[in-house]
Design an enzyme around this catalytic site. Sequence first.
Site, PDB file in Angstrom:
ATOM      1  N   GLY A 107      -0.027   6.805 -11.746  1.00  0.00           N
ATOM      2  CA  GLY A 107       0.185   5.965 -12.938  1.00  0.00           C
ATOM      3  C   GLY A 107      -1.019   5.161 -13.376  1.00  0.00           C
ATOM      4  O   GLY A 107      -1.345   4.915 -14.738  1.00  0.00           O
ATOM      5  N   GLU A 125      -3.423   7.575 -15.232  1.00  0.00           N
ATOM      6  CA  GLU A 125      -2.554   7.944 -16.373  1.00  0.00           C
ATOM      7  C   GLU A 125      -2.715   6.876 -17.521  1.00  0.00           C
ATOM      8  O   GLU A 125      -2.967   7.163 -18.574  1.00  0.00           O
ATOM      9  CB  GLU A 125      -1.042   8.138 -16.085  1.00  0.00           C
ATOM     10  CG  GLU A 125      -0.790   9.562 -15.426  1.00  0.00           C
ATOM     11  CD  GLU A 125       0.628   9.579 -15.033  1.00  0.00           C
ATOM     12  OE1 GLU A 125       1.269   8.773 -14.130  1.00  0.00           O
ATOM     13  OE2 GLU A 125       1.335  10.767 -15.240  1.00  0.00           O
ATOM     14  N   ALA A 154       1.745   3.961  -9.634  1.00  0.00           N
ATOM     15  CA  ALA A 154       3.170   3.402  -9.832  1.00  0.00           C
ATOM     16  C   ALA A 154       3.547   2.752  -8.488  1.00  0.00           C
ATOM     17  O   ALA A 154       3.142   3.263  -7.479  1.00  0.00           O
ATOM     18  CB  ALA A 154       4.135   4.373 -10.469  1.00  0.00           C
ATOM     19  N   GLU A 195       0.808  12.488  -7.329  1.00  0.00           N
ATOM     20  CA  GLU A 195       2.096  12.551  -7.093  1.00  0.00           C
ATOM     21  C   GLU A 195       2.801  13.568  -6.265  1.00  0.00           C
ATOM     22  O   GLU A 195       3.768  13.528  -5.562  1.00  0.00           O
ATOM     23  CB  GLU A 195       2.675  12.618  -8.621  1.00  0.00           C
ATOM     24  CG  GLU A 195       2.443  11.381  -9.465  1.00  0.00           C
ATOM     25  CD  GLU A 195       1.061  11.129  -9.987  1.00  0.00           C
ATOM     26  OE1 GLU A 195       0.250  11.679  -9.675  1.00  0.00           O
ATOM     27  OE2 GLU A 195       1.068  10.229 -11.099  1.00  0.00           O
TER      28      GLU A 195
HETATM   29  N1  DAK Z   1       2.652   1.331  -4.803  1.00  0.00           N
HETATM   30  C1  DAK Z   1       2.886   0.120  -3.728  1.00  0.00           C
HETATM   31  N2  DAK Z   1       2.101  -0.375  -3.179  1.00  0.00           N
HETATM   32  C2  DAK Z   1       0.838   0.176  -2.891  1.00  0.00           C
HETATM   33  C3  DAK Z   1       0.430   1.140  -3.871  1.00  0.00           C
HETATM   34  C4  DAK Z   1       1.502   1.802  -4.619  1.00  0.00           C
HETATM   35  N3  DAK Z   1       1.120   2.858  -5.466  1.00  0.00           N
HETATM   36  N4  DAK Z   1      -0.805   1.479  -3.341  1.00  0.00           N
HETATM   37  C5  DAK Z   1      -1.118   0.704  -2.479  1.00  0.00           C
HETATM   38  N5  DAK Z   1      -0.102  -0.260  -2.332  1.00  0.00           N
HETATM   39  C6  DAK Z   1      -0.187  -1.414  -1.499  1.00  0.00           C
HETATM   40  C7  DAK Z   1       0.177  -0.888   0.281  1.00  0.00           C
HETATM   41  O1  DAK Z   1       1.217  -0.793   0.493  1.00  0.00           O
HETATM   42  C8  DAK Z   1      -0.604  -2.175   0.935  1.00  0.00           C
HETATM   43  O2  DAK Z   1       0.230  -3.086   0.995  1.00  0.00           O
HETATM   44  P1  DAK Z   1       0.722  -3.815   2.333  1.00  0.00           P
HETATM   45  O3  DAK Z   1       1.097  -2.786   3.290  1.00  0.00           O
HETATM   46  O4  DAK Z   1      -0.506  -4.511   2.719  1.00  0.00           O
HETATM   47  O5  DAK Z   1       1.947  -4.803   2.029  1.00  0.00           O
HETATM   48  C9  DAK Z   1      -1.726  -2.782  -0.102  1.00  0.00           C
HETATM   49  O6  DAK Z   1      -1.337  -2.020  -1.341  1.00  0.00           O
HETATM   50  C10 DAK Z   1      -3.017  -2.206   0.393  1.00  0.00           C
HETATM   51  O7  DAK Z   1      -2.984  -0.686   0.629  1.00  0.00           O
HETATM   52  P2  DAK Z   1      -3.639   0.012   1.961  1.00  0.00           P
HETATM   53  O8  DAK Z   1      -3.471  -0.795   2.838  1.00  0.00           O
HETATM   54  O9  DAK Z   1      -3.040   1.443   2.011  1.00  0.00           O
HETATM   55  O10 DAK Z   1      -5.106   0.295   1.280  1.00  0.00           O
HETATM   56  P3  DAK Z   1      -6.259   1.317   1.881  1.00  0.00           P
HETATM   57  O11 DAK Z   1      -7.644   0.866   1.175  1.00  0.00           O
HETATM   58  O12 DAK Z   1      -5.985   1.507   3.121  1.00  0.00           O
HETATM   59  O13 DAK Z   1      -5.568   2.510   0.898  1.00  0.00           O
HETATM   60  C11 DAK Z   1      -5.030   3.888  -1.238  1.00  0.00           C
HETATM   61  C12 DAK Z   1      -5.968   2.672  -0.317  1.00  0.00           C
HETATM   62  C13 DAK Z   1      -5.263   3.787  -2.576  1.00  0.00           C
HETATM   63  C14 DAK Z   1      -5.917   5.161  -0.571  1.00  0.00           C
HETATM   64  C15 DAK Z   1      -3.682   3.797  -0.457  1.00  0.00           C
HETATM   65  O14 DAK Z   1      -2.981   2.327  -0.521  1.00  0.00           O
HETATM   66  C16 DAK Z   1      -2.866   4.778  -1.227  1.00  0.00           C
HETATM   67  O15 DAK Z   1      -2.673   5.944  -0.944  1.00  0.00           O
HETATM   68  N6  DAK Z   1      -1.771   4.289  -1.951  1.00  0.00           N
HETATM   69  C17 DAK Z   1      -0.942   4.832  -2.621  1.00  0.00           C
HETATM   70  C18 DAK Z   1      -1.400   5.848  -3.774  1.00  0.00           C
HETATM   71  C19 DAK Z   1      -0.483   6.561  -4.376  1.00  0.00           C
HETATM   72  O16 DAK Z   1       0.055   7.566  -4.174  1.00  0.00           O
HETATM   73  N7  DAK Z   1      -0.122   6.175  -5.528  1.00  0.00           N
HETATM   74  C20 DAK Z   1       1.097   6.480  -6.177  1.00  0.00           C
HETATM   75  C21 DAK Z   1       0.693   7.803  -7.086  1.00  0.00           C
HETATM   76  S1  DAK Z   1       2.379   8.554  -7.774  1.00  0.00           S
HETATM   77  C22 DAK Z   1       7.740   7.575 -12.623  1.00  0.00           C
HETATM   78  C23 DAK Z   1       6.970   7.469 -13.313  1.00  0.00           C
HETATM   79  C24 DAK Z   1       5.388   7.817 -12.808  1.00  0.00           C
HETATM   80  C25 DAK Z   1       5.457   7.682 -11.650  1.00  0.00           C
HETATM   81  C26 DAK Z   1       6.323   7.421 -10.768  1.00  0.00           C
HETATM   82  C27 DAK Z   1       7.635   7.176 -11.191  1.00  0.00           C
HETATM   83  N8  DAK Z   1       8.867   7.181 -13.061  1.00  0.00           N
HETATM   84  C28 DAK Z   1       9.469   7.097 -14.364  1.00  0.00           C
HETATM   85  C29 DAK Z   1      10.208   7.062 -12.151  1.00  0.00           C
HETATM   86  C30 DAK Z   1       3.997   7.658 -11.089  1.00  0.00           C
HETATM   87  C31 DAK Z   1       4.019   7.794  -9.522  1.00  0.00           C
HETATM   88  C32 DAK Z   1       2.365   7.760  -9.117  1.00  0.00           C
HETATM   89  O17 DAK Z   1       1.715   6.780  -9.806  1.00  0.00           O
END
Ligand code: DAK
Length: 260
Positions: free
Chosen positions: A112, A115, A66, A135
């Site tokens: 997400g 998911e 997400a 998460e």
């Molecule tokens: N959201 C927003 N931007 C994201 C992102 C994300 N999930 N994942 C990556 N990006 C963006 C980064 O911010 C970066 O943007 P800039 O800084 O260049 O502007 C760009 O994508 C490239 O990412 P990285 O530079 O970080 O790339 P790397 O190769 O170094 O790393 C990575 C790749 C996938 C390991 C890393 O980007 C990472 O850890 N990303 C986040 C993974 C994550 O934690 N995802 C979220 C999981 S929690 C909800 C319901 C469900 C959810 C939430 C709320 N509600 C109903 C309210 C679910 C939550 C989730 O999915």
Amino acid sequence: MSYENIIAEVKEQVSYITINRPKQLNALNKQTIQELSSAFKEADENDDVRAIIVTGSGEKAFVAGADIKEFADFDITQGKELAAAGQEKLFNLVENLSTPTIAAVNGFALGGGLELAMSCHIRVASDNAKLGLPEVSLGVIPGYGGTQRLAQLVGKGKAMEMVMTAGMITAEEALQWGLVNHVTFTSELLSKAEEIAKAIKRNSPVAIGKAIEAINAGYIDGVNGYNVEIEQFGLAFGTEDFKEGTTAFMEKRKAQFPGR
Ligand code: DAK
């Protein structure tokens, strides 16, 4: 329909839905969830479409979760409302479509993103894919059905470990765990998904829809999957597809299912 964050096209009876925010690693913001919901519904309502393949744009990510920037300042009520709305609008919708859905996981499938892949009926991953539910590292828990679907696919113990450690597993591990059906070279990912779609296309779409409903019924609390199977089995006898399938067998020819 035209979309900003996804690309939707139909080729040879297959609907291709590509999440197209590669700079954000295809992270799911609200608009993307809305667009995906519309595209999946549109594909399912198109009688010509026999399978749906969903993938991510670029080589790095299917969906990296997400959009963290969007939900960072949510409160308790917003979190609950959005989880319920998102589950209903997209994740439950996809799981219960009567058109088979195949996730072609081309890189990171996190939060997400995993998911969404788990809501699909079938998953194929490229060998560079990394899958996880990170998460709890952000102070939330999976909110789009991940706690339930991961445990259904890999078992409670492995689901507990994946969620608690917030770790990522490789495509090969995901294959061993039963989280994905196949692993391919990146260059062959789409053709593997297409090969599965092609095999599906040979069969009765009406019977497939009924089978999806019966299989899913077993995972709904309070519903007896065997009873749903009996009901759907019986209903199949009243379809044109059934008549065509049995007639074609007796006439020693390939069935041409009308999808009714
Ligand atoms: N959201 C927003 N931007 C994201 C992102 C994300 N999930 N994942 C990556 N990006 C963006 C980064 O911010 C970066 O943007 P800039 O800084 O260049 O502007 C760009 O994508 C490239 O990412 P990285 O530079 O970080 O790339 P790397 O190769 O170094 O790393 C990575 C790749 C996938 C390991 C890393 O980007 C990472 O850890 N990303 C986040 C993974 C994550 O934690 N995802 C979220 C999981 S929690 C909800 C319901 C469900 C959810 C939430 C709320 N509600 C109903 C309210 C679910 C939550 C989730 O999915």
